[in-house]
Design a protein around this motif. Structure first.
Motif, mmCIF file in Angstrom:
data_model
loop_
_atom_site.group_PDB
_atom_site.id
_atom_site.type_symbol
_atom_site.label_atom_id
_atom_site.label_comp_id
_atom_site.label_asym_id
_atom_site.label_seq_id
_atom_site.Cartn_x
_atom_site.Cartn_y
_atom_site.Cartn_z
ATOM 1 N N UNK A 223 25.180 22.131 -24.616
ATOM 2 C CA UNK A 223 24.602 23.171 -23.785
ATOM 3 C C UNK A 223 24.046 22.553 -22.513
ATOM 4 N N UNK A 224 24.027 23.331 -21.421
ATOM 5 C CA UNK A 224 23.471 22.807 -20.183
ATOM 6 C C UNK A 224 22.000 23.209 -20.026
ATOM 7 N N UNK A 225 21.385 22.658 -19.013
ATOM 8 C CA UNK A 225 19.948 22.846 -18.807
ATOM 9 C C UNK A 225 19.609 24.304 -18.469
ATOM 10 N N UNK A 226 20.474 24.951 -17.726
ATOM 11 C CA UNK A 226 20.234 26.347 -17.366
ATOM 12 C C UNK A 226 20.175 27.223 -18.609
ATOM 13 N N UNK A 227 21.110 27.020 -19.532
ATOM 14 C CA UNK A 227 21.114 27.817 -20.759
ATOM 15 C C UNK A 227 19.871 27.521 -21.590
ATOM 16 N N UNK A 228 19.428 26.266 -21.589
ATOM 17 C CA UNK A 228 18.220 25.907 -22.335
ATOM 18 C C UNK A 228 17.028 26.710 -21.845
ATOM 19 N N UNK A 229 16.817 26.734 -20.527
ATOM 20 C CA UNK A 229 15.626 27.375 -19.976
ATOM 21 C C UNK A 229 15.729 28.909 -19.969
ATOM 22 N N UNK A 230 16.920 29.433 -19.734
ATOM 23 C CA UNK A 230 17.051 30.884 -19.593
ATOM 24 C C UNK A 230 17.202 31.605 -20.928
ATOM 25 N N UNK A 231 17.802 30.954 -21.923
ATOM 26 C CA UNK A 231 18.122 31.659 -23.161
ATOM 27 C C UNK A 231 17.679 30.915 -24.411
#
Length: 419
Positions: A223-231
């Motif tokens: 998973x990427x960092x954006x998915x970690x923080x947003x979802x």
């Protein structure tokens, strides 16, 4: 998409469904809203016209017990539709409920139609035309599994032909022509239904691929960092808080990664990252834990329902495996690597509402830097404490996991409170 995922996302040539039952279920859930609307609309029109055509029974048979019996059958179709509307809304498993309602409506509708044909055999040509229309509805407009719709359509066609031969007073040429036309209607309906089912699944597969690309790191597949923080992390924190579960973050950083890039080149560095990511995913629970590429050579693991002791055993297995399995980079060359870990565990049965995603990541990251400052290839861990949360990450209770020896059994590791 790798070979395994390509195989799972393949479409069965006969059923025209995804070979993977899990993927097929996800596809059905994705289209559930549209399928419900389509089924409700089709049932409404079919039941309405079934009742409206009761006038033709009276016109053909007059007022009598046969016309009344056919009216009861037509009313049963409408009752099936009404009950189906409620069942779709109330059934605990919506997909199974949808298929049951669709199949029940098709069976009851076709059985009533056969009853009409049996009692009005002198209009067999009109009935054949009506059946052709009904077959198209079954194949294309009632959302059901294709194998079930096909079975009901073919069985109805066979029964209709037998009734026509028995009571229709058809000449051999008329019987053959009618049978060929019904075969043609089934063939067109089946071909069109197969095309639609395949197109819908191909479209969903493309949607899944695009979604995969939007949430995954292209190099490692994590998973990427954006998915970690947003979802991902907000969802896991909310779930742990709601169910009073443990949640543990493990931050992993490849030791001396810049030196690897400088000595062997960036392609070798990419191979090292891919190898590390493979180890992290292989030694954590599939569909339960999540692996995120957080930075250049930094990864973050989200371990759901995992307390501190269990998380440390996982971290030590990862540390030992990475240290003991160098990256193969071409014939005869292997790159030895180690990694440092920061482990932060939160017991949400006692944690307060001030626990945020940002504070958790900051505290876990601080533990990672302590591990790297202590000589690397080691683990530092803490359990979240609300009392010290406001004082910064360095004020949290610290436990040092001495893992300098790669073959140490984590069950016999020494623990010490930090001074």
């Amino acid at each position: 998409m790798n070979a395994e995922s390509s195989s799972e996302s393949g479409i069965h040539p006969l059923r025209v469904e995804f070979r993977s039952a899990e993927l097929e279920l996800a596809f059905q859930r994705h289209h559930l809203g549209h399928s419900r609307t389509s089924l409700r609309l089709t049932l409404f029109f079919c039941s309405t016209f079934y009742l409206a055509f009761a006038m033709t029974d009276v016109a053909a048979l007059g007022y009598g017990h046969v016309a009344m019996m056919l009216f009861v059958g037509r009313t049963l179709v409408a009752i099936t539709a009404i009950l189906g509307w409620f069942l779709i809304r109330e059934h605990p498993e919506p997909i199974a409920g949808l298929w049951f309602v669709a199949s029940a409506a098709e069976v009851v509708g076709m059985a009533t139609f056969m009853l009409i044909v049996w009692n009005r055999p002198h209009e067999i040509a009109w009935h054949a035309m009506s059946l052709c229309i009904m077959l198209i509805v079954v194949y294309l407009f009632i959302p059901n599994r294709l194998v079930i719709a096909q079975g009901i359509a073919i069985a109805t066609t066979v029964v209709f032909i037998l009734i026509a031969l028995e009571k229709g007073n058809l000449t051999p040429s008329d019987a053959l022509t009618m049978s060929m036309l019904l075969l043609l209607a089934n063939s067109f309906g089946l071909v069109a239904a197969r095309r639609y089912h395949r197109l819908w699944r191909d479209e969903y597969r493309v949607l899944i691929d695009l979604k995969h690309l939007s949430v995954r790191d292209h190099l490692t597949g994590c998973y990427n960092r954006r998915h970690l923080h947003e979802t991902l992390l907000p969802m896991e924190v909310a779930r742990a808080r709601r169910h009073k579960h443990w949640l543990t973050l493990v931050v992993c950083d490849v030791d001396h990664f810049k030196s690897i890039n400088d000595a062997y080149g960036h392609q070798t560095g990419d191979a090292v990252l891919q190898h590390i990511a493979t180890v992290l995913r292989a030694l954590t629970r599939r569909h339960v834990d999540s692996t995120v590429r957080y930075g250049g050579e930094e990864f973050l693991l989200v371990l759901s329902q995992t307390d501190l002791d269990s998380a440390l055993h996982v971290a030590e297995r990862l540390r030992a495996t990475i240290a003991g399995s160098p990256t193969n980079d071409g014939p005869g060359r292997s790159i030895a690597t180690t990694a440092s870990f920061g482990v932060l565990a939160v017991d949400f049965s006692v944690a307060g509402e001030d626990v945020t995603e940002g504070s958790l990541i900051a505290a876990a990251d601080a533990l990672l830097y302590e591990a790297k400052a202590s000589g690397r290839n080691s683990i530092r861990c803490r359990q979240w404490s609300d009392e010290s949360a406001g004082k910064g990450a360095n004020s949290l209770p610290l436990a040092i996991f001495d893992s300098a020896a790669s073959d140490r059994d984590p069950r016999h590791a020494d623990w010490a409170d930090a001074p």
